[in-house]
Design an enzyme around this catalytic site. Structure first.
Site, PDB file in Angstrom:
ATOM      1  CD  GLU A   1     -60.801  33.016 -18.338  1.00 57.92           C
ATOM      2  OE1 GLU A   1     -60.920  32.557 -19.488  1.00 57.92           O
ATOM      3  OE2 GLU A   1     -60.162  32.449 -17.438  1.00 57.92           O
TER       4      GLU A   1
ATOM      5  CG  HIS B   1     -58.004  30.216 -20.254  1.00 53.75           C
ATOM      6  ND1 HIS B   1     -59.323  30.311 -19.908  1.00 53.75           N
ATOM      7  CD2 HIS B   1     -57.744  28.884 -20.319  1.00 53.75           C
ATOM      8  CE1 HIS B   1     -59.854  29.102 -19.786  1.00 53.75           C
ATOM      9  NE2 HIS B   1     -58.911  28.215 -20.039  1.00 53.75           N
TER      10      HIS B   1
END
Length: 527
Positions: free
Chosen positions: A262, A280
């Protein structure tokens, strides 16, 4: 008396400042500063409250000459150098439960979106296509939800799913039968869950035990047409394997809020039909942001004004007077907990911590906390002596403390017994005169050993030449043996061998060791 000073360096709910003031702290809200500006300012403060924007580096900690506590409003503390903060005597706190409902609700939302293909239907409708006959969803009513992880967030997901008239099957090594009944779920092993579930949702931390828990092999064990949701941590799913099984039609759909890397700028899953992803967002609701801000203010305010410790990641909950006496016992207790956690971690139903001799004269709570922290660190890197008892209670683990006034063979003794499906398993340790912790019994077999570094645990049938075979095997693998520790029930019976080694034992070496005549169990340990 001078009031403690707190700096809020990231944007958070304004009520956090009010709570700090009400607890007796002076608080400044100064956000958006550069690291250099924060370095110039931080020496004035006793507490620093942050979210994700402020990164607390060594340079900042070196400049924070008065800092006593850092509070992270949220779970993740990747932006804090915790080991260095510990060396500087700075307590680091987080708020691990402030966004539980939000994350659980996001998982349920993604499940519905998968079931009815809502994102794709929305996109085509807004393109003017009106694809009424192009989408055929499924109902969730009557379907089986497989829950991997039945802790705080997982239990909330289970309650929501039961309200939707779903059946819930849960896999969690710490979930007891009693807690499963209380939750209204079926406790199962992982293979059973994979075979039964129409939907699978993950709610477990990323550890060495859970990494790729949905591996290519395990994804292949799932029911054809399964739909998978992950709002927990990236790395729990083999993303390339998931892509292949979706392309093959075995997995009907997947929804991920988290990725192994990420920010996820690219992924093999992007563009796959029936794949949904969000950036997220599990904790991204107004309510969750308010909750974590208020909680961090309450925790930090209590610590700075009364010394109370809640959700600290690097500090045990004990008084200054108790610390010197308890420190060696806590080191022993944590290693015993780690030992049983590494050797008997599945299907635990209870744990008993017994103290006798000199240990029975001390405050047992920190000893219990250290045992639980050692046990649960096998599954969660954020567990500590403060929150470990809460996590054990949350999972329904029956924790018992037993104090014996008697003094046995050893002047002081700590014994840890866990209940498993195979029966009780017990380990015990003592302190030598210099305060060094020492294992003296493992699963009923007397053995004296240090618990430190990389170790190899072997259960075998006692026979001539066995030690030589193991030594030769390790020598060929280039693994140097530091110490040998031996114990056995009787000549020719079950024996235990604990070796300290100078380098980690690889899976290939473990596999070869299992093939040695007489070997029953082989495990690599780490302390």
């Amino acid at each position: 008396m001078t009031k403690p000073r707190v700096l809020i360096s990231d944007k958070m709910d304004p009520n956090a400042a009010r709570i700090f003031a009400e607890s007796g702290c002076d608080v400044d809200v100064i956000t958006g500063e550069t690291p250099e500006q924060l370095i110039a300012r931080i020496g004035e403060y006793d507490g620093l409250a942050i979210r994700s924007s402020t990164t607390v580096t060594k340079a900042i900690l070196d400049a924070a000459t008065n800092l006593k506590v850092i509070g992270r409003a949220g779970i993740g503390v990747d932006n804090v150098d915790i080991p260095y903060a510990s060396t500087k005597g700075v307590v680091v706190m987080n708020t691990p439960f402030g966004n539980s409902i939000t994350t659980a609700e996001h998982a349920i939302a993604l499940m519905f979106a998968l079931a009815r293909q809502i994102p794709e239907a929305n996109a085509q409708t807004q393109q003017g296509l009106w694809p009424k006959n192009g989408f055929m969803g499924v109902e969730v009513t009557g379907k089986t939800l497989g829950l991997i992880g039945a802790g705080n967030i997982g239990s909330i997901v289970a309650s929501r799913a039961l309200g939707l008239k779903m059946k819930v099957v849960a896999y969690d090594p710490f979930l007891t039968p009693e807690r499963a009944i209380e939750m209204g779920v079926e406790k199962a092993d992982l293979d059973t869950l994979l075979a039964k579930a129409d939907f699978i949702t993950l709610h477990t931390p990323l550890t060495s035990e859970t990494k790729n828990i949905l591996s290519r092999e395990n994804l292949g064990k799932t029911k054809k047409g399964v739909r998978i949701i992950n709002c927990a941590r990236g790395g729990l799913i083999d993303e390339a394997a998931l892509k292949d099984l979706m392309d093959a039609g075995h997995v009907a759909g997947a929804a991920l809020d988290v990725f192994e890397t990420e920010p996820a700028k690219e992924s093999p899953l992007f563009g796959t039909p029936n794949f949904i992803c969000t950036p997220h967002l599990g904790a991204s609701t107004t309510e969750a942001q308010v909750n974590v801000a208020l909680q961090v203010a309450e925790q930090m305010g209590e610590f700075l004004t009364t010394g109370g410790v809640t959700n600290a990641l690097n500090m045990p909950s004990l008084s200054a007077e108790e610390a010197p006496k308890l420190k060696p016992y806590m080191a022993l207790a944590e290693r015993l907990g780690s030992l049983v956690g590494q050797l008997a971690h599945d299907n635990l139903t209870k744990i008993a911590i017994e103290v006798e001799g000199a240990a029975a004269q001390l405050n047992q709570k920190p000893i219990t906390g250290a045992v639980l922290a050692g046990l649960m660190k096998q599954y969660s890197q954020t567990v500590n002596m403060v929150n470990a008892p809460f996590l054990a209670k949350e999972r329904g683990l029956d924790v018992r403390e037993v104090r014996h006034d008697r003094e046995g063979i050893y002047h002081t003794l700590v014994r840890v017994t866990v209940g498993t499906a195979q029966g009780d398993r017990s380990v015990a340790g003592t302190l030598f005169g210099n305060g060094d912790p020492r294992l003296v019994e493992i699963f009923g077999i007397g053995i004296e050993a240090d618990l430190a570094g990389d170790m190899l645990y072997i259960v075998n049938t006692d026979a001539p030449g066995f030690i030589g075979s193991i030594g030769t095997l390790l020598g060929k693998a280039g693994i140097n043996i530091g110490t040998f520790h031996l114990g056995r029930r009787e000549a020719g019976g079950e024996a235990v061998l604990l070796l300290s080694v100078d380098s980690p034992v690889t899976e290939a070496v473990l596999a070869e060791a299992r093939s040695v005549l007489g070997v029953r169990t082989v495990r690599a340990l780490k302390f």
